[in-house]
Scaffold this active site. Structure first.
Site, PDB file in Angstrom:
ATOM      1  N   SER A  17       0.866  -1.174   0.000  1.00 31.30           N
ATOM      2  CA  SER A  17       0.000   0.000   0.000  1.00 31.30           C
ATOM      3  C   SER A  17       0.902   1.223   0.000  1.00 31.30           C
ATOM      4  O   SER A  17       1.379   1.644   1.054  1.00 31.30           O
ATOM      5  CB  SER A  17      -0.929   0.015   1.213  1.00 31.30           C
ATOM      6  OG  SER A  17      -1.717   1.210   1.184  1.00 31.30           O
ATOM      7  N   GLY A  18       1.142   1.746  -1.174  1.00 30.54           N
ATOM      8  CA  GLY A  18       2.002   2.919  -1.302  1.00 30.54           C
ATOM      9  C   GLY A  18       1.623   4.001  -0.310  1.00 30.54           C
ATOM     10  O   GLY A  18       2.434   4.372   0.556  1.00 30.54           O
ATOM     11  N   GLY A  45      -0.433   3.729   2.126  1.00 25.24           N
ATOM     12  CA  GLY A  45      -0.560   3.156   3.466  1.00 25.24           C
ATOM     13  C   GLY A  45      -1.916   3.339   4.105  1.00 25.24           C
ATOM     14  O   GLY A  45      -2.072   3.093   5.307  1.00 25.24           O
ATOM     15  N   THR A  75      -5.084   2.559   2.123  1.00 22.98           N
ATOM     16  CA  THR A  75      -6.169   1.931   1.362  1.00 22.98           C
ATOM     17  C   THR A  75      -6.997   1.044   2.289  1.00 22.98           C
ATOM     18  O   THR A  75      -6.468   0.199   2.998  1.00 22.98           O
ATOM     19  CB  THR A  75      -5.589   1.106   0.187  1.00 22.98           C
ATOM     20  OG1 THR A  75      -4.277   0.639   0.523  1.00 22.98           O
ATOM     21  CG2 THR A  75      -5.463   1.967  -1.053  1.00 22.98           C
ATOM     22  N   GLU A  83       5.131   1.948  -8.265  1.00 26.47           N
ATOM     23  CA  GLU A  83       4.757   0.680  -8.904  1.00 26.47           C
ATOM     24  C   GLU A  83       5.912   0.086  -9.720  1.00 26.47           C
ATOM     25  O   GLU A  83       6.153  -1.119  -9.685  1.00 26.47           O
ATOM     26  CB  GLU A  83       3.524   0.903  -9.786  1.00 26.47           C
ATOM     27  CG  GLU A  83       2.286   1.291  -8.988  1.00 26.47           C
ATOM     28  CD  GLU A  83       1.346   2.256  -9.705  1.00 26.47           C
ATOM     29  OE1 GLU A  83       0.438   2.791  -9.044  1.00 26.47           O
ATOM     30  OE2 GLU A  83       1.530   2.486 -10.917  1.00 26.47           O
TER      31      GLU A  83
END
Lengths: 183, 183, 183, 183
Positions: A85-86, A88, A90, A150
């Site tokens: 979770s880029g 953090g 979601t 990504e």
């Protein structure tokens, strides 16, 4: 002109990757190699990259499942939920990490945000300090939105595959033999 | 040590990308921008990369669907089927290209093999001269199996997104607004 | 012997369906027909049934997306998040319903449990009083685990498609023309 | 009124199911129980039903994979490719059946069309004589398009699960324990 853009894109990936802690990569690989079972999850384009890693874990002979697939097993003690979770935050990632924690499963998180809600729920955090969707202000970079994060995931996972090949002793031949012919 | 591997991986991607024909990239972008509808398809880890590109096409406001999704439309004249097949012989890719051709749809192919069966069925071929699953002999490279091709797809698609942003006039703000909050 | 089992299975589905409130089915159909956009979500085998319904909504020409697909749009005011959660406590369903509510989106829930956490987050609840995974005690019924609920979903969605065909005026011909040829 | 439609829908499913050959159902179950590995595939809404069956095979402890998932294994001798193609001519189904046949894998087909191209490639055919997408003339029936075939698949698979539970000796408790908690 494409050449210049490609070079710039690769440089942006390289800059993000250079800041990932080498010892933490090794530790994450050992957790994955030692897990009884591994489940993977992520949202959006991060989901695609972590599924690509899951296919390589499958090629390595490791017991991996993808959350949402009909053959995803139950996770419990001794298992690892590997999530990305880029940003953090979601919501479905947070929900699954809470469920995993309650089941005694180890939460291994990849994120750009070490102070995020997801990081608070993680047992182990591997930080990729790259721009994500949430952090995009629309300026400066060649790669838009969450693409740096990504793309860095893709390269980081490739390096982890190399390390896991050593840890598991899987041969290239064995990995290729596990690849499906149904395609 | 991870750092060396990452650098080597990025160099392998860069070497493959440097051999992609710039004018063909531009032409492919125009075909995508001008299509009435776009469908995307690929197998294995190539599927994951082309789905990532499809999400960006969606962010750009382009009419894109993913083969296999329940909301994939019918394709016909004026539409583009964008497929990737590194080895150029994956059976379901060939099957769909034949169906698309019969329906009057333009087949736009990404492949490493310009002499493959898929290339024969394509209206337009964009070659990424990189090792694929089929070509892996297990030696020399850092990136195993089809990873060079797949990673090159990621970066190539990013560059195509930049060009399509210019072609469509989509703003970064509009792209971010189209990203789903359901995650 | 298969014949007896099939008959028993259909009777179990019929018994569950007979208890669904007819007026609520009509109201749910109107909400779906009037939505600016519709997103669908569910877990496990429920996900499969609601995706099947989403394909029919797409055939009807309605603006539907599947949570998790790369072409899923953002939801906001005027949109409907249609979710199924038999037990009403699946964690990702609850997470998405909270996100939808915060975005001003209407939560339309299908469940077997009108007192569940999901029901508390719903703007509209359509109850199918059938056994779910959570309620399976392993006795009495022919259909195991959550199969009664899932099979009842299939039939209920078919009836809703018929009602939506009337509400939207979609012809059978138009519906068939929207079905993809890419398969 | 919903009640009448539901009753009619269940009757249409029952009529199709009554014509499925009982001995062939038993034989198909034995093939599945005895397979070294099972792969499943279908298109559109048929894909959804066969994935639902795959989840139950997984619950039963059988070695099943879904074509297109990243954990799908290679198939060869001793394995079964279980496919559904109502019309029997979907191009990707035909492509995969040819690939499976070349690999020495047994093709087990569910179809409404025993004279179709898919049937010609099958080692074993289980016919569900129901209307499919291809056969829909838009009249007479309550269930539109391929819904009779798809709903009949659901019920047939449920009956096959019951028979496979006996063949494998799997308990209800063991099946529930295999269901994922990651949802």
């Amino acid at each position: 002109m494409s050449d210049t853009l490609m070079r710039a894109a690769l440089d942006e990936l390289g800059a993000a990757l250079a800041k990932v802690d080498d010892r933490l990569i090794d530790a994450a690989c050992r957790m994955i190699a030692d897990a009884r079972r591994i489940g993977v999850y992520g949202c959006g384009r991060e989901a695609l990259q972590i599924k690509g890693f899951a296919m390589r874990l499958f090629h390595l002979g490791l017991p991996v499942g993808v959350v949402g697939d009909v053959t995803m097993p139950a996770l419990g003690h001794g298992d690892v939920l590997l999530v990305t979770s880029g940003p953090g935050e979601t919501s479905t990632v947070l929900a699954l990490m809470r469920t995993a924690r309650a089941a005694g499963t180890t939460n291994l998180l990849l994120t750009a945000e070490p102070e995020s809600g997801a990081a608070m729920l993680a047992d182990f955090v591997l930080v990729i300090p790259a721009q994500t969707m949430a952090g995009d202000q629309g300026e400066g970079q060649v790669l838009p939105m969450g693409s740096v994060y990504e793309g860095a995931l893709f390269v980081l996972f490739e390096v982890m595959v190399l390390k896991l090949r050593t840890l598991t002793g899987a041969t290239g031949e064995a990995m290729r033999a596990r690849h499906t012919n149904m395609e």
